[in-house]
Design a protein around this motif. Structure first.
Motif, PDB file in Angstrom:
ATOM      1  N   ARG A 450       1.015  -1.302  -0.082  1.00 25.72           N
ATOM      2  CA  ARG A 450      -0.063  -0.100  -0.044  1.00 25.72           C
ATOM      3  C   ARG A 450       0.854   1.114   0.181  1.00 25.72           C
ATOM      4  NH1 ARG A 450      -4.288   0.849   4.674  1.00 25.72           N
ATOM      5  NH2 ARG A 450      -5.525  -0.892   3.569  1.00 25.72           N
ATOM      6  N   TRP A 451       1.915   1.182   0.882  1.00 25.97           N
ATOM      7  CA  TRP A 451       2.895   2.508   0.804  1.00 25.97           C
ATOM      8  C   TRP A 451       3.492   2.677  -0.459  1.00 25.97           C
ATOM      9  CZ3 TRP A 451       7.862   3.071   0.011  1.00 25.97           C
ATOM     10  CH2 TRP A 451       8.245   4.444   0.162  1.00 25.97           C
ATOM     11  N   LEU A 452       3.943   1.543  -1.069  1.00 21.68           N
ATOM     12  CA  LEU A 452       4.446   1.752  -2.382  1.00 21.68           C
ATOM     13  C   LEU A 452       3.395   2.165  -3.504  1.00 21.68           C
ATOM     14  CD1 LEU A 452       7.110   1.320  -4.305  1.00 21.68           C
ATOM     15  CD2 LEU A 452       6.214  -0.970  -4.626  1.00 21.68           C
ATOM     16  N   HIS A 453       2.017   1.717  -3.322  1.00 24.09           N
ATOM     17  CA  HIS A 453       1.229   2.101  -4.132  1.00 24.09           C
ATOM     18  C   HIS A 453       0.935   3.729  -4.096  1.00 24.09           C
ATOM     19  CE1 HIS A 453      -2.641   2.484  -6.508  1.00 24.09           C
ATOM     20  NE2 HIS A 453      -3.269   3.063  -5.431  1.00 24.09           N
ATOM     21  N   ASN A 454       0.842   4.086  -2.877  1.00 24.79           N
ATOM     22  CA  ASN A 454       0.464   5.494  -2.561  1.00 24.79           C
ATOM     23  C   ASN A 454       1.508   6.286  -2.891  1.00 24.79           C
ATOM     24  OD1 ASN A 454      -2.120   4.677  -1.410  1.00 24.79           O
ATOM     25  ND2 ASN A 454      -1.253   4.761   0.710  1.00 24.79           N
ATOM     26  N   PHE A 455       2.711   6.068  -2.922  1.00 25.12           N
ATOM     27  CA  PHE A 455       3.969   6.623  -3.065  1.00 25.12           C
ATOM     28  C   PHE A 455       3.854   6.911  -4.602  1.00 25.12           C
ATOM     29  CE2 PHE A 455       8.296   6.971  -4.645  1.00 25.12           C
ATOM     30  CZ  PHE A 455       9.030   8.178  -3.827  1.00 25.12           C
ATOM     31  N   ASN A 459      -2.953  10.529  -6.169  1.00 25.31           N
ATOM     32  CA  ASN A 459      -4.173  10.817  -6.510  1.00 25.31           C
ATOM     33  C   ASN A 459      -5.225   9.743  -6.059  1.00 25.31           C
ATOM     34  OD1 ASN A 459      -3.475  13.414  -7.469  1.00 25.31           O
ATOM     35  ND2 ASN A 459      -2.997  12.400  -9.714  1.00 25.31           N
ATOM     36  N   HIS A 460      -4.758   8.509  -5.831  1.00 20.52           N
ATOM     37  CA  HIS A 460      -5.597   7.298  -5.621  1.00 20.52           C
ATOM     38  C   HIS A 460      -5.182   6.678  -4.477  1.00 20.52           C
ATOM     39  CE1 HIS A 460      -6.616   8.094  -9.803  1.00 20.52           C
ATOM     40  NE2 HIS A 460      -7.765   7.962  -9.657  1.00 20.52           N
ATOM     41  N   LYS A 461      -4.843   7.197  -3.258  1.00 26.75           N
ATOM     42  CA  LYS A 461      -4.212   6.714  -2.066  1.00 26.75           C
ATOM     43  C   LYS A 461      -5.092   5.885  -1.577  1.00 26.75           C
ATOM     44  CE  LYS A 461      -1.056  10.304  -1.061  1.00 26.75           C
ATOM     45  NZ  LYS A 461      -0.691  11.215   0.149  1.00 26.75           N
ATOM     46  N   ARG A 462      -4.689   4.691  -0.815  1.00 26.72           N
ATOM     47  CA  ARG A 462      -5.404   3.718  -0.069  1.00 26.72           C
ATOM     48  C   ARG A 462      -5.438   3.942   1.526  1.00 26.72           C
ATOM     49  NH1 ARG A 462      -3.096  -1.763  -3.452  1.00 26.72           N
ATOM     50  NH2 ARG A 462      -4.280  -1.152  -5.478  1.00 26.72           N
ATOM     51  N   SER A 463      -6.347   3.625   2.058  1.00 24.18           N
ATOM     52  CA  SER A 463      -6.308   3.932   3.297  1.00 24.18           C
ATOM     53  C   SER A 463      -7.491   2.729   4.286  1.00 24.18           C
ATOM     54  CB  SER A 463      -6.730   5.257   3.839  1.00 24.18           C
ATOM     55  OG  SER A 463      -7.801   5.520   3.437  1.00 24.18           O
ATOM     56  N   GLY A 464      -7.155   2.882   5.581  1.00 22.25           N
ATOM     57  CA  GLY A 464      -8.322   1.997   6.221  1.00 22.25           C
ATOM     58  C   GLY A 464      -7.875   0.515   6.586  1.00 22.25           C
ATOM     59  N   PHE A 465      -8.725  -0.334   6.899  1.00 23.18           N
ATOM     60  CA  PHE A 465      -8.410  -1.765   7.051  1.00 23.18           C
ATOM     61  C   PHE A 465      -7.754  -2.448   5.680  1.00 23.18           C
ATOM     62  CE2 PHE A 465     -11.623  -0.896  10.247  1.00 23.18           C
ATOM     63  CZ  PHE A 465     -11.083  -1.393  11.453  1.00 23.18           C
ATOM     64  N   VAL A 466      -7.017  -3.306   5.793  1.00 24.39           N
ATOM     65  CA  VAL A 466      -6.496  -3.991   4.548  1.00 24.39           C
ATOM     66  C   VAL A 466      -7.647  -5.053   4.005  1.00 24.39           C
ATOM     67  CG1 VAL A 466      -4.958  -5.747   3.781  1.00 24.39           C
ATOM     68  CG2 VAL A 466      -4.198  -4.300   5.968  1.00 24.39           C
ATOM     69  N   SER A 467      -7.730  -4.804   2.585  1.00 25.60           N
ATOM     70  CA  SER A 467      -8.812  -5.328   2.024  1.00 25.60           C
ATOM     71  C   SER A 467      -8.425  -6.783   1.556  1.00 25.60           C
ATOM     72  CB  SER A 467      -9.069  -4.302   0.919  1.00 25.60           C
ATOM     73  OG  SER A 467      -8.035  -4.540  -0.180  1.00 25.60           O
ATOM     74  N   PRO A 468      -9.401  -7.472   1.252  1.00 21.76           N
ATOM     75  CA  PRO A 468      -9.024  -8.918   0.593  1.00 21.76           C
ATOM     76  C   PRO A 468      -8.197  -8.841  -0.663  1.00 21.76           C
ATOM     77  CG  PRO A 468     -11.298  -8.736   1.564  1.00 21.76           C
ATOM     78  CD  PRO A 468     -10.847  -7.457   1.271  1.00 21.76           C
TER      79      PRO A 468
END
Length: 476
Positions: A450-455, A459-468
């Motif tokens: 997730r950190w790598l994706h947000n970096f 514009n489309h950052k992920r947050s909250g609980f870890v999804s399936p």
């Protein structure tokens, strides 16, 4: 017997009663100073007093102490000796020991006339025509034989109900199981009564009434059966003694019968029935091979009690069964079989480790008679039941009863083997060693991705609980 045991003064306060003969009299307070019949502790106190007597005075009367300690049942003592001289010593020491403890013999009998001399008190000796009744059996001192005691019907029960049937069955007492092939019929009838779900005081069906009346009318013939008391273990020429147990099962019941074989040097043996035990098959459907295995366990437990009771620790024990499937289970290691079989095999092998389990043909298995029931006439004439199979009297070389024909049915109880294989992970570093569970590893890897994706995509950052979906990506 209870009234011959005095209580300690401190305990007599717990047995206070108030009493007056006439309502006009003043109520008096009494303390019972002796053991009272009807209290819950009375049987224990009586037997405990005898044990204490053996402990306190047994060193002065060793033979009498042994008779009281090992051959007494409440107020009955049944003991003996190999010859008249020893019997005289046992009798003398037993009487002196009991008198020392305040337990004078009320009556006694012997199969040896010299032990009932004329100088004895006639009121304490059973006459020659009398039969001594104890523990559900009758002993004739003159003939030195046992016979059954049968409670005859009172004739008051005009209507046959489950209550009256149970009442009469409860009066059938056969402690050593000699009449088991006949009395097992009563237990089967009682089980059928329970299955019919008839009320306690409802009239039974015509079929059940006929079965019960036919069985009850034949019971009186059991009193004609005579069983010798002496089994020959103390004969001077006896060189070999062995115990032989037979077991069998049917869809309705399973049974075990134990025989004693004594033989002299170079002579055929003398075989006699010691005791038998039966059990009704459970209402839950159980296969016959499983019931045969339950019969083998019943036999093992029964033999353990007999060996301990008769102190036959060094006597060889032989077990016989007519089920090829059960025999294959017993001869295998418990770990090979499923739980039901494994537990019973383990008990069978550990309780009597020196016993040898062998195969016997069904037609020569005396326990077979006690699994389905026979009539008193058949029991009276059954040499197989009273003396075991004919070959048992011969020498061990002739005890071959054929080999069981295995059908392979025993393999159905074989434990399933489960193999677990794991592939080794190469070039994975120590990442798998740093986490306590696989799920925790997935969550950590998901957060890293997730950190790598947000970096990369702000514009489309992920947050909250870890999804399936994130866990699936991490696992891939």
């Amino acid at each position: 017997m209870f009234r011959q045991i005095r209580l300690h003064e401190d305990d007599s306060d717990f047995q206070r009663v108030i009493w007056r003969k006439d309502p006009s009299e003043i109520i008096s307070d009494y303390k019972l100073t002796k053991v009272t019949y009807g209290t819950a502790a009375a049987p224990f106190l009586a037997i405990r007093a005898l044990r204490q007597l053996v402990h306190d005075e047994g060193h002065s009367f060793p033979l009498g102490a042994k008779a009281v300690a090992r051959h007494s049942y409440v107020d009955d003592i049944l003991c003996g000796a190999a010859n008249v001289i020893d019997a005289m010593d046992v009798k003398r020491q037993l009487i002196e020991l009991l008198v020392r403890g305040g337990f004078p013999l009320s009556k006694w009998a012997s199969n040896e006339p010299s032990l009932c001399s004329d100088d004895e008190n006639p009121s304490k000796i059973f006459s020659d025509s009398e039969v001594v009744a104890t523990l559900g059996v009758r002993w004739s001192p003159v003939l030195d034989t046992f016979s059954a005691r049968v409670a005859h019907p009172t004739g008051r029960e005009a209507v046959v109900t489950k209550r009256t049937v149970l009442s009469e069955i409860a009066r059938l007492f056969d402690p050593l199981g000699w009449m088991a092939p006949v009395l097992i019929v009563a237990e089967i009838i009682l089980q059928d009564l329970c299955l019919s779900k008839v009320g306690w005081d409802e009239v039974l069906s015509l079929e059940l009434i006929e079965r019960w009346q036919s069985f009850r009318s034949s019971l009186s013939k059991l009193e004609q059966i005579s069983i010798p008391r002496w089994v020959g273990t103390k004969e001077a020429n006896v060189s070999f003694i062995s115990l032989h147990g037979f077991c069998d099962a049917s869809e309705r019941a399973y049974a075990a019968a134990v025989y004693l074989r004594v033989a002299g040097e170079g002579e055929d043996g003398y075989v006699s029935l010691l005791a038998a035990k039966t059990k009704i098959a459970p209402l839950k459907l159980v296969s016959v091979p499983h019931l045969e295995l339950c019969a083998a366990v019943l036999l093992t437990r029964f033999l353990v009690k007999i060996v301990e009771g008769l102190q036959f620790v060094s006597v060889p024990v032989f077990c016989w069964i007519d089920s090829a499937v059960s025999l294959a289970w017993i001869r295998g290691h418990p770990s090979r079989w499923k739980t039901f079989v494994a537990h019973r095999i383990a008990e069978n092998q550990t309780s009597l480790p020196g016993a040898q389990m062998s195969y016997v043909n069904t037609k020569l298995n005396p326990a077979d008679a006690a699994t389905g029931g026979i009539s008193p006439d058949e029991l009276m004439d059954s040499s197989l039941w009273w003396s075991g199979p004919p070959w048992l009297a011969g020498w061990e070389e002739g005890w071959s009863c054929g080999k069981p024909e295995s059908s392979g049915a025993e393999d159905s109880e074989m434990r399933m083997a489960v193999n677990h294989s794991a592939t080794s992970l190469h070039n994975s570093g120590d990442v798998f060693q740093r986490f306590s569970s696989y799920l925790r590893l997935l969550n950590v890897m998901s957060l890293c991705l997730r950190w790598l994706h947000n970096f990369r995509d702000k514009n489309h950052k992920r947050s909250g609980f870890v999804s399936p979906e994130e866990r699936a990506q991490a696992a891939g």
